[in-house]
Design an enzyme around this catalytic site. Structure first.
Site, short mmCIF file in Angstrom:
data_model
loop_
_atom_site.label_atom_id
_atom_site.label_comp_id
_atom_site.label_asym_id
_atom_site.label_seq_id
_atom_site.Cartn_x
_atom_site.Cartn_y
_atom_site.Cartn_z
N ASP A 32 0.63 -1.05 0.10
CA ASP A 32 -0.12 0.04 0.14
C ASP A 32 0.84 0.98 0.05
OD1 ASP A 32 -2.11 2.11 0.82
OD2 ASP A 32 -3.25 -0.06 1.00
N LEU A 50 1.66 2.94 -6.78
CA LEU A 50 1.63 2.10 -8.08
C LEU A 50 1.77 2.92 -9.24
CD1 LEU A 50 -2.04 0.83 -7.22
CD2 LEU A 50 0.03 -0.60 -7.34
N SER A 73 -10.52 4.57 -4.24
CA SER A 73 -11.81 3.78 -4.36
C SER A 73 -13.13 4.76 -4.29
CB SER A 73 -11.83 2.54 -3.24
OG SER A 73 -11.62 3.62 -1.97
N ASN A 110 -19.07 -1.94 -9.00
CA ASN A 110 -20.56 -1.60 -9.48
C ASN A 110 -20.64 -0.44 -10.03
OD1 ASN A 110 -22.04 0.24 -7.39
ND2 ASN A 110 -20.56 -0.83 -6.28
N TYR A 134 -14.18 7.82 -10.99
CA TYR A 134 -13.84 6.73 -10.53
C TYR A 134 -14.38 5.25 -11.20
CZ TYR A 134 -14.06 2.60 -7.31
OH TYR A 134 -13.88 1.32 -6.94
N ARG A 172 -29.90 0.24 0.01
CA ARG A 172 -29.16 -0.12 -1.23
C ARG A 172 -28.33 -1.37 -1.14
NH1 ARG A 172 -24.18 0.95 -2.90
NH2 ARG A 172 -23.78 0.84 -5.14
#
Length: 265
Positions: A32, A50, A73, A110, A134, A172
């Site tokens: 990380d 990264l 994220s 999603n 994103y 949800r």
């Protein structure tokens, strides 16, 4: 396997999988950009950006499998998303290509389909409808993984994670929730499958309320055990009945459809 790499290991999902996947490999290499705490008995800790190609190349070397949870994220400035989710993912796939093509499980989202309504039921052939930058970055990630599979044979499970946490936090998530244990079982199935390919898999538990069809991935042998419906009464008591006109309860991406595009400094 001898060595499993988990990127994004300092995040909530990374910390949950760090504990649950310990028996899956002789060594967990945890990475990380944030602090990873103290190393456990079978852990290697590597702080890595990264976006740094040389660092990512060293990170992947010697690994037989990769669980890629790293990157931004949430909705954020494009520069941050670009470094971690676009450039960072490219660096990861190039490193994998150079180091024996270890099988990858990619945490997609999603939010690649966030503008579908919650009264629509879709499968993986439905066109992408990302609900923000994103979500766009995850569309890119799925396309990149597919190209590396078609061109080089790099296998990847593209897991469109719904809401992976200890329990659903709102109504949800009665449809989008995936328990930690169900995700763990999916990871195990994807790594042990004789042939994986490059499937898109909806990351949800066996919820009564479903928007997504996972029948195409039955060959993996993954059978989620948990069901968000068991939390409905608890959510009703805590939150009351949902507002049917609110984005959170209209769109599959929830409130992400309303998130602003963040201005650069």
């Amino acid at each position: 396997m001898k060595r499993l790499l988990i990127t994004g290991a300092a995040g909530a999902l990374g910390r949950a999988m760090r504990v649950r996947l310990a028996p899956l490999a002789e060594t967990l290499r945890l990475s990380d950009i944030a602090n990873l705490g103290d190393a456990g008995p079978n852990e290697e800790l590597v702080q890595c950006d990264l976006g740094d190609a040389a660092a990512v190349d060293k990170l992947v070397e010697g690994c037989e499998g990769i669980l890629h949870l790293g990157g931004v994220s949430v909705e954020d400035k494009f520069s941050k998303i670009m470094n971690a989710n676009l450039l960072g993912l490219y660096n990861l796939y190039e490193a994998a290509r150079k180091h024996g093509q270890p099988r990858i499980i990619f945490a997609s989202s999603n939010h690649t389909v966030g503008f579908y309504r919650q009264d629509q039921h879709i499968d993986t052939t439905a066109p992408m409808r990302p609900d923000g930058l994103y979500g766009v970055s995850k569309c890119f990630g799925e396309a990149l993984a597919r190209m590396y599979f078609e061109k080089f044979g790099q296998e990847t499970a593209l897991v469109r994670i719904g809401s992976c946490m200890e329990k659903p936090a709102n109504h949800r998530m009665l449809s989008s929730w995936m328990s930690y244990n169900d995700f763990k079982m999916l990871i195990e199935c994807a790594f042990r499958a004789p042939m994986l390919g490059c499937p898109i898999i909806w990351g949800i538990s066996d919820n009564d309320s479903k928007w997504w069809d996972n029948s195409h991935a039955a060959y993996l042998g993954w059978k989620p055990q948990d069901n968000a419906e068991s939390y409905r009464a608890e959510l009703d008591a805590a939150l009351g009945k949902p507002d049917p006109k609110a984005a959170l309860h209209v769109y599959q991406g929830g409130n992400f459809v309303n998130d602003p595009i963040f201005a650069e400094d």
